[in-house]
Scaffold this active site. Sequence first.
Site, PDB file in Angstrom:
ATOM      1  N   GLU A 180       0.861  -1.262   0.073  1.00 58.68           N
ATOM      2  CA  GLU A 180       0.018  -0.050   0.085  1.00 58.68           C
ATOM      3  C   GLU A 180       0.793   1.273  -0.037  1.00 58.68           C
ATOM      4  O   GLU A 180       0.375   2.293   0.325  1.00 58.68           O
ATOM      5  CB  GLU A 180      -1.111   0.013   1.177  1.00 58.68           C
ATOM      6  N   CYS A 187      -3.322  -4.162   4.424  1.00 55.91           N
ATOM      7  CA  CYS A 187      -2.222  -4.823   5.019  1.00 55.91           C
ATOM      8  C   CYS A 187      -2.489  -6.273   4.118  1.00 55.91           C
ATOM      9  O   CYS A 187      -1.811  -7.089   4.746  1.00 55.91           O
ATOM     10  CB  CYS A 187      -2.212  -5.076   6.258  1.00 55.91           C
ATOM     11  N   HIS A 209      -1.430 -10.872  11.792  1.00 53.84           N
ATOM     12  CA  HIS A 209      -0.950  -9.683  11.286  1.00 53.84           C
ATOM     13  C   HIS A 209      -0.546  -8.858  12.451  1.00 53.84           C
ATOM     14  O   HIS A 209      -1.357  -8.583  13.505  1.00 53.84           O
ATOM     15  CB  HIS A 209      -1.956  -9.091  10.547  1.00 53.84           C
TER      16      HIS A 209
END
Length: 389
Positions: free
Chosen positions: A81, A113, A235
Amino acid sequence: MTVAVGIDKIGFYTPELYVDMVDLAHARGEDPNKYVIGIGQSKQAVIPPTQDVVTMAANAAAQILTPESKADIKMVLFGTESGIDNSKAAAVYLAHLLELPSDTRAVELKQACYGATAGLQLAADFVRARPNAKVLVIGADIARYGLRTAGEVTQGGGAVAMLVTADPQILALDDVSSYHTADVMDFWRPTYRTEALVDGKYSTNVYLDFFNRVWTDYQAQTNRTIADFSGFVFHLPFTKMGRKGLRQILPSATPEQQASLTAAFEASQADNREVGNLYTGSLYLSLLSLLRHGNLRGGERLGLFSYGSGAEGEFFSGVVQPGFDRGFDDAFLTQQLAGRHAVSVTDYEQIYQEQLPNDGRDAHLETGNVTAPYYLAGRQHEQRQYRQH
């Protein structure tokens, strides 16, 4: 007979500079424990202007590629990103820098993400249909929220490169996964901004809700329970986030399993704690950290939770392969992290501001002290100038 497909090799790169979170806390008038314990970070990577997502990806990929494996690569999927162009894919720049074959498909993927996970799943399906092919999957980002903002403590950057093949050395992916998508404004960055906008508390709640949803759906699809897993990888925009996720499901495990899963999580966050937020690469740095610091054995199953704000979540799993430690260079990675240099908060703030100007004018970057194999030298005629040592 179904051929196992998954992650054969992993490389990781982050620049040689970092800011200590205790120093940053003092400079911001905060209790260091708010950053070190409350957020769960010790150091934060500082990204010099001579590194961007393309060069960091190249530096990570160079660790795992050989002339022979390059010849077999048929696709590059670049999750980021922090793209450098609204049209041309970062994957195309990368394929050129790495001198990959001209018949390589190169695509950039974006969903906060989650992009690298999309790349990994697409790569796995591609290789299942073409077992002789290899796919290079990248997760590379520079997390920017701005100086003296609430999100400053969750910045960082780096790149993870994964080679996806048949008969992988590291992790064979299971066929089943569960995913959930909803239009959520917890984090976004309009095209006119260089820093992200985020509602931190709301985003944490969405993250935890999505994890519950996809974990529940995964169990319904597979009839597996928490007892079938030796570790869960999350994550990690900051390490405390994954800890919250794990705590939601631990009560369903026995006390012995809880202790084992907690120890696995501690191993999985060790490297992230030293680097900070990688956005698309964070989940896979956490996986690499568990492989490096955990007590894993071949045949054990890991669960992975990927989350991209905005929002998309996915839970999937894979089986650790015997000899998985041959799929990464542990000594190199240890030295890379240990050999970095701390910068003062003043220097960190100055480096943060030293981006290429947004008006397109020519720029020359000071590269005399650059040690990374691939780096950015500047811009001429509105074209980035990439170099290799």
